[in-house]
Design a protein around this motif. Structure first.
Motif, mmCIF file in Angstrom:
data_model
loop_
_atom_site.group_PDB
_atom_site.id
_atom_site.type_symbol
_atom_site.label_atom_id
_atom_site.label_comp_id
_atom_site.label_asym_id
_atom_site.label_seq_id
_atom_site.Cartn_x
_atom_site.Cartn_y
_atom_site.Cartn_z
ATOM 1 N N HIS A 54 0.980 -1.053 -0.074
ATOM 2 C CA HIS A 54 0.121 -0.127 0.175
ATOM 3 C C HIS A 54 0.908 1.379 -0.040
ATOM 4 C CE1 HIS A 54 -3.373 -2.628 0.316
ATOM 5 N NE2 HIS A 54 -3.058 -2.836 1.974
ATOM 6 N N TRP A 55 2.346 1.175 0.100
ATOM 7 C CA TRP A 55 2.903 2.274 0.120
ATOM 8 C C TRP A 55 2.919 3.332 -0.874
ATOM 9 C CZ3 TRP A 55 8.330 1.948 3.274
ATOM 10 C CH2 TRP A 55 7.718 1.478 4.328
ATOM 11 N N ARG A 96 1.308 5.385 7.678
ATOM 12 C CA ARG A 96 1.285 6.921 7.542
ATOM 13 C C ARG A 96 2.522 7.789 8.032
ATOM 14 N NH1 ARG A 96 -5.341 7.634 7.799
ATOM 15 N NH2 ARG A 96 -4.640 6.492 9.471
ATOM 16 N N ASP A 139 -0.063 1.547 11.147
ATOM 17 C CA ASP A 139 -0.283 2.507 10.219
ATOM 18 C C ASP A 139 0.870 3.092 9.881
ATOM 19 O OD1 ASP A 139 -1.245 4.704 9.119
ATOM 20 O OD2 ASP A 139 -2.011 5.549 11.058
ATOM 21 N N GLY A 159 0.543 5.696 -0.780
ATOM 22 C CA GLY A 159 0.737 6.890 0.277
ATOM 23 C C GLY A 159 1.829 7.837 -0.084
ATOM 24 N N ARG A 212 5.236 9.961 5.640
ATOM 25 C CA ARG A 212 5.290 11.543 5.744
ATOM 26 C C ARG A 212 6.708 11.906 5.794
ATOM 27 N NH1 ARG A 212 1.068 10.101 4.648
ATOM 28 N NH2 ARG A 212 2.269 10.236 2.735
ATOM 29 N N ARG A 265 -1.183 10.835 -2.089
ATOM 30 C CA ARG A 265 -2.489 10.142 -2.106
ATOM 31 C C ARG A 265 -2.597 9.717 -0.639
ATOM 32 N NH1 ARG A 265 -0.172 8.544 -6.902
ATOM 33 N NH2 ARG A 265 0.052 6.297 -6.495
ATOM 34 N N PRO A 266 -3.845 9.565 -0.167
ATOM 35 C CA PRO A 266 -3.988 8.897 1.084
ATOM 36 C C PRO A 266 -3.841 7.385 1.126
ATOM 37 C CG PRO A 266 -6.043 9.514 0.050
ATOM 38 C CD PRO A 266 -5.045 10.267 -0.664
ATOM 39 N N SER A 267 -3.089 6.846 2.101
ATOM 40 C CA SER A 267 -2.789 5.439 2.045
ATOM 41 C C SER A 267 -4.278 4.849 2.772
ATOM 42 C CB SER A 267 -1.630 5.160 3.162
ATOM 43 O OG SER A 267 -1.799 5.499 4.230
#
Length: 260
Positions: free
Chosen positions: A25-26, A225, A223, A29, A229, A258-260
């Motif tokens: 999923h990276w 995220r 998580d 994100g 960041r 883009r949001p993960s």
């Protein structure tokens, strides 16, 4: 800049016993101007049919050969645990072969290069002890421990990876890497504590800092995220320093993701 040319090509290198799957999923994100490539070592993921390497240098050469044709734009390496030392070795070999160097390296949950190995190598432990250690460390799917047939398939690969990590030593007299580097640690990681991760500052000519996040060895597992960041910020800082990113990119990186 050519719109078809990514601002950065980021190669992600997985941990011992792992594959690209925990990082799948990276790409979603991270900034959509980046080309994020998730690499598998032989014996893992899409390369499950190949025998695993037990030598970090040979693995680094194998992966560098596979990505050499893709080093046509600014690129970076991020490695978690085993992946961190492989990123280090890939950079050494790229320099020795006169290939373009990464603009940035992120090393996660792997202590700085040490002259000696662990007192108790995990790869030599009996099955029951190895399973207990891996369960405490985290990162290995529970079904592998619960299914004897799965364990029989994956245990040799896990042992090969652990042997690679535990027997690896930096080249004698190796100087600091001529690239920007950031280190990432879990605050509660007893295996690669923040204090031990800080040693990476001696192995790069441009240390961007130690980033400590909540959690253990697999601090990003729940998580990713917060880690993503930080990767955005640090890699963009390195791109700017290399003259490969526009001046406002560091401030705009979060908005471009883009949001993960």
């Amino acid at each position: 800049m050519d719109s078809s040319r990514p601002a950065l090509r980021l190669f992600v290198l997985h941990h011992a016993g792992g594959s690209h799957l925990p990082y799948r999923h990276w790409p979603a994100g991270l900034p959509d101007t980046w080309d994020v490539r998730l690499l598998d070592a032989p014996g893992h993921g899409f390369l499950l049919d190949l025998p695993p390497f037990t030598d970090a240098g040979r693995l680094a050469e194998f992966l560098l050969d596979r990505v050499e044709a893709e080093l046509t734009c600014p690129y970076a390496l991020f490695g978690h645990s085993m992946g961190a030392l492989v990123a280090y070795e890939i950079t050494r070999r790229a320099a020795a072969r006169g290939l373009p160097l990464p603009v940035w390296i992120g090393v996660s949950a792997r202590t700085a290069p040490q002259p000696a190995g662990p007192a108790e190598p995990y790869h030599e432990l009996p099955d029951a002890q190895l399973r207990r250690r891996l369960e405490l460390l985290g990162g290995t799917p529970e079904e592998i421990f619960d299914d004897p047939e799965l364990w029989a398939v994956f245990a040799p690969v896990i042992r090969a990876d652990l042997r690679l990590v535990e027997q690896w030593r930096p080249a004698p007299g190796a100087g600091p890497l001529p690239v920007a580097l950031s280190a990432y640690a879990g605050a509660a990681d007893a295996h690669a504590s923040p204090a031990r991760m800080a040693g990476w500052a001696r192995h790069t000519e441009r240390f961007l800092g130690l980033r400590v996040l909540d959690g253990g060895h697999f601090y990003f597992q729940g998580d990713p995220r917060p880690l993503l960041r930080l990767i955005e910020r640090d890699a963009t800082t390195a791109l700017q320093a290399a003259g490969a990113a526009p001046a406002g990119a560091a401030l705009d990186a979060a908005g471009a993701a883009r949001p993960s």
